[in-house]
Write an enzyme that holds these catalytic residues in place. Structure first.
Site, PDB file in Angstrom:
ATOM      1  CG  ASP A   1      -5.832  10.634   9.872  1.00 37.00           C
ATOM      2  OD1 ASP A   1      -6.882  11.036   9.337  1.00 37.00           O
ATOM      3  OD2 ASP A   1      -4.815  10.311   9.224  1.00 37.00           O
TER       4      ASP A   1
ATOM      5  N   GLY B   1       0.824  -1.214   0.000  1.00 30.95           N
ATOM      6  CA  GLY B   1       0.000   0.000   0.000  1.00 30.95           C
ATOM      7  C   GLY B   1       0.849   1.250   0.000  1.00 30.95           C
ATOM      8  CE  LYS B   2       3.678   5.742  -3.897  1.00 31.86           C
ATOM      9  NZ  LYS B   2       4.838   5.184  -4.435  1.00 31.86           N
ATOM     10  N   GLY B   3       0.504   5.359   1.214  1.00 36.38           N
ATOM     11  CA  GLY B   3      -0.290   6.390   1.867  1.00 36.38           C
ATOM     12  C   GLY B   3       0.287   7.769   1.594  1.00 36.38           C
TER      13      GLY B   3
ATOM     14  CG  PHE C   1       2.429  10.935   5.818  1.00 37.30           C
ATOM     15  CD1 PHE C   1       2.776  12.257   5.655  1.00 37.30           C
ATOM     16  CD2 PHE C   1       1.135  10.621   6.193  1.00 37.30           C
ATOM     17  CE1 PHE C   1       1.860  13.270   5.877  1.00 37.30           C
ATOM     18  CE2 PHE C   1       0.209  11.621   6.419  1.00 37.30           C
ATOM     19  CZ  PHE C   1       0.568  12.949   6.264  1.00 37.30           C
TER      20      PHE C   1
HETATM   21  N1  LIG Z   1       0.094  -3.384   9.486  1.00 35.22           N
HETATM   22  C1  LIG Z   1      -0.400  -3.539   8.270  1.00 35.22           C
HETATM   23  N2  LIG Z   1      -0.685  -4.756   7.805  1.00 35.22           N
HETATM   24  C2  LIG Z   1      -1.168  -4.919   6.556  1.00 35.22           C
HETATM   25  N3  LIG Z   1      -1.414  -3.922   5.725  1.00 35.22           N
HETATM   26  C3  LIG Z   1      -1.164  -2.666   6.118  1.00 35.22           C
HETATM   27  C4  LIG Z   1      -0.652  -2.410   7.412  1.00 35.22           C
HETATM   28  N4  LIG Z   1      -0.510  -1.080   7.540  1.00 35.22           N
HETATM   29  C5  LIG Z   1      -0.920  -0.531   6.399  1.00 35.22           C
HETATM   30  N5  LIG Z   1      -1.317  -1.479   5.523  1.00 35.22           N
HETATM   31  C6  LIG Z   1      -1.821  -1.275   4.153  1.00 35.22           C
HETATM   32  O1  LIG Z   1      -1.094  -0.205   3.580  1.00 35.22           O
HETATM   33  C7  LIG Z   1      -1.967   0.805   3.129  1.00 35.22           C
HETATM   34  C8  LIG Z   1      -1.306   2.158   3.276  1.00 35.22           C
HETATM   35  O2  LIG Z   1      -1.273   2.519   4.617  1.00 35.22           O
HETATM   36  P1  LIG Z   1      -0.940   3.991   5.054  1.00 35.22           P
HETATM   37  O3  LIG Z   1      -1.246   4.104   6.495  1.00 35.22           O
HETATM   38  O4  LIG Z   1       0.430   4.334   4.618  1.00 35.22           O
HETATM   39  O5  LIG Z   1      -1.861   4.888   4.197  1.00 35.22           O
HETATM   40  P2  LIG Z   1      -3.441   5.019   4.232  1.00 35.22           P
HETATM   41  O6  LIG Z   1      -3.923   4.763   5.616  1.00 35.22           O
HETATM   42  O7  LIG Z   1      -4.014   4.150   3.163  1.00 35.22           O
HETATM   43  O8  LIG Z   1      -3.653   6.492   3.847  1.00 35.22           O
HETATM   44  P3  LIG Z   1      -3.225   7.762   4.706  1.00 35.22           P
HETATM   45  O9  LIG Z   1      -1.866   8.099   4.277  1.00 35.22           O
HETATM   46  O10 LIG Z   1      -4.230   8.751   4.316  1.00 35.22           O
HETATM   47  O11 LIG Z   1      -3.286   7.366   6.159  1.00 35.22           O
HETATM   48  C9  LIG Z   1      -3.227   0.628   3.964  1.00 35.22           C
HETATM   49  O12 LIG Z   1      -4.353   1.123   3.316  1.00 35.22           O
HETATM   50  C10 LIG Z   1      -3.272  -0.881   4.126  1.00 35.22           C
HETATM   51  O13 LIG Z   1      -3.877  -1.475   3.015  1.00 35.22           O
END
Ligand SMILES: Nc1ncnc2c1ncn2[C@@H]1O[C@H](COP(=O)(O)OP(=O)(O)OP(=O)(O)O)[C@@H](O)[C@H]1O
Ligand SMILES: [Mg+2]
Length: 492
Positions: free
Chosen positions: A322, A201-203, A205
């Site tokens: 958040d 995944g990509k968020g 940050f």
């Molecule tokens: N501990 C984890 N186990 C499995 N997948 C994860 C975990 N943490 C994050 N992910 C996956 O990675 C994705 C990206 O997470 P991230 O927190 O970076 O961004 P986001 O929550 O999608 O967006 P934002 O940046 O707005 O918070 C998530 O949507 C999820 O699918």
């Protein structure tokens, strides 16, 4: 001719001064009648000032030729006494001051200079010596520490012991240590032995990767170096004493690897293969039981976060700031785990202040409460942040309940306000809908025919009140959902 004239002038001047010296003089005299005295020929006028009990005392009088010839009455000035002899009438009619003239100051300056020359190098030598001793000691300490690790420190052994799995390791550490997580050295050791597998995944940050540590899956969130503050803040919050909870993402390690040209910031946590609640609800519908489990575990995690635990191993109240379906992970058991604590704030209850992170990041606009959108929130009160979290929780409940297939019916997955604002809404878009039009996500009619969905609808409404003070608390939400479970159990 000219030369002759100069010589004669000089001779005349010499004669005059010799004549004056051999003449009687009139001088100022403090102790004489009319304050005047007359010297014998070849005498002198005398002027003196002496420091007596911190005050300057002056004496003016005439000197006899004998007194004058001894010169001791006319000797140069000192700091405590100054004497002056002169040879014209009333020439001692001037007021002498101690410290007033340059010559008198010279011995003082010389003393000061001497002191500086001696004292300053001595001080410098002392400081250098002290620093040397300190450096030597710290070197010895780190050497001892480095050598101690193997025989005396069990932590490294513990990590290296091949039969320890992550869960056991974390359990050992959180129960025996400070209750705030693994020691930093162990965190670093784990982080540096992880093998990254795939990006999941990509968020906003950075990226999230699935990694392997001793055959077990771990999640690695890699922050860009521009987001150092978010990385630091999230790691700091996760390591708050007693934060560990089954419904809060299990933090494992933070590491900052500097490879010379850039810094990689890692945050290692438990990996949940279902991903986020957002991912999960997009893919699947949920049964009533699954919905209740997700909702109650989510409320339970938030209640733990919000709760202050008093005691030496206590925990401060924390607000998430958040909450959204992308920041809730779905565990294998079907329970929820709250993730992404980079924006959280801690409450310092002794001073009743909110510990706001030095981080410009703000929450997700779509999930922002009306008081955040119109800036009417009281940032000094910690309660305000908890109430804003509850509003966001209400919206997540709505997303979840829509995907519950009771009696074979369910809705497609949608984000809150999907029908009222554009894809990436601005604060203005949200404000218009949430604050001005006072709209909330609509509750489908069929929710009334299922007890659990009816409760979810009611909870959502009560979490999303415009009046923040009227909203439910996380603990109240948790209890209400638990009662749904009980009711269901009784019915079954
Ligand atoms: N501990 C984890 N186990 C499995 N997948 C994860 C975990 N943490 C994050 N992910 C996956 O990675 C994705 C990206 O997470 P991230 O927190 O970076 O961004 P986001 O929550 O999608 O967006 P934002 O940046 O707005 O918070 C998530 O949507 C999820 O699918
Ligand atoms: Mg996130």
């Amino acid at each position: 001719m000219n030369r002759l004239r100069t010589l004669s002038v000089e001779a005349a001047l010499l004669f005059l001064s010799v004549a004056q010296l051999s003449q009687a003089l009139r001088c100022v005299c403090h102790l004489c009648t009319n304050h005047t005295c007359e010297t014998e020929p070849a005498g002198a006028c005398w002027n003196s000032v002496t420091l007596v009990n911190g005050k300057e005392e002056r004496v003016k009088s005439c000197l006899t030729p004998a007194q004058y010839s001894g010169q001791m009455f006319c000797q140069g000035s000192r700091n405590l006494s100054k004497r002056h002899c002169c040879f014209t009438d009333f020439c001692n009619n001037v007021t002498l001051h101690l410290y007033s003239d340059r010559p008198s100051a010279e011995p003082g300056w010389a003393g000061l200079e001497l002191a500086l020359v001696v004292v300053v190098p001595c001080c410098l030598l002392c400081v250098a010596g002290l620093l040397g001793v300190l450096a030597l000691q710290s070197q010895r300490c780190s050497y001892r520490r480095a050598n101690k690790q193997d025989p005396e420190e069990p932590l490294e052994d513990l990590v290296m012991s091949p039969d320890k799995c992550l869960k056991e390791l974390i359990y050992d550490m959180s129960t025996s240590g400070s209750g705030s997580g693994l020691p930093l050295l162990v965190q670093r050791t784990i982080a540096r032995t992880i093998v990254l597998q795939e990006c999941v995944g990509k968020g906003r940050f950075g990226e999230v990767w699935r990694g392997k540590w001793r055959g077990e899956d771990v999640a690695v969130k890699i922050f860009s170096s521009r987001e150092e503050r978010s990385w630091f803040r999230e790691a700091e919050i996760y390591q708050t004493i007693m934060l560990r909870h089954e419904n809060i993402l299990g933090f494992i390690a933070a590491d900052n690897k500097d490879n010379g040209s850039w810094t990689q910031l890692w945050l290692v946590s438990e990996y949940h293969e279902h991903g986020s609640l957002f991912d999960y609800l997009n893919r699947y519908t949920v049964s009533v039981e699954a919905m209740v489990l997700l909702a109650s575990s989510l409320a339970s995690g938030l209640a733990h976060l919000h709760m202050e635990i008093i005691g030496t191993q206590g925990k401060p109240a924390i607000a998430h700031r958040d909450i959204k379906s992308k920041n809730v992970l779905v565990k294998k058991s079907g329970a929820a785990a709250i993730a992404d604590l980079g924006l959280a704030v801690k409450h310092d209850s002794s001073a009743d202040t909110v510990h706001i992170p030095a981080n410009h990041r703000v929450g997700t606009k779509r999930y922002m409460s009306p008081e955040l959108l119109d800036d009417s929130i009281n940032m000094d009160s910690f309660e305000s942040f908890k109430r804003a979290d509850i509003y966001s929780l209400g919206l997540v409940f709505w997303e979840l309940a829509r995907r519950c297939s009771a009696q074979g019916l369910n809705e497609d997955f949608q984000l809150p306000y999907y029908d009222l604002v554009p894809t990436d809404p601005s604060v203005e878009d949200m404000k218009r809908v949430v604050c001005e039009q006072k709209l909330r996500p609509s509750i489908p009619n069929q929710w009334q025919s299922c007890e659990a969905l009816r409760v979810m609808g009611k909870l959502m409404r009560e979490c999303c009140y415009g009046n923040a003070a009227a909203r439910l608390t996380a603990l109240r939400v948790k209890k209400t959902i638990s009662q749904v479970t009980v009711l269901k159990d009784v019915k079954d």
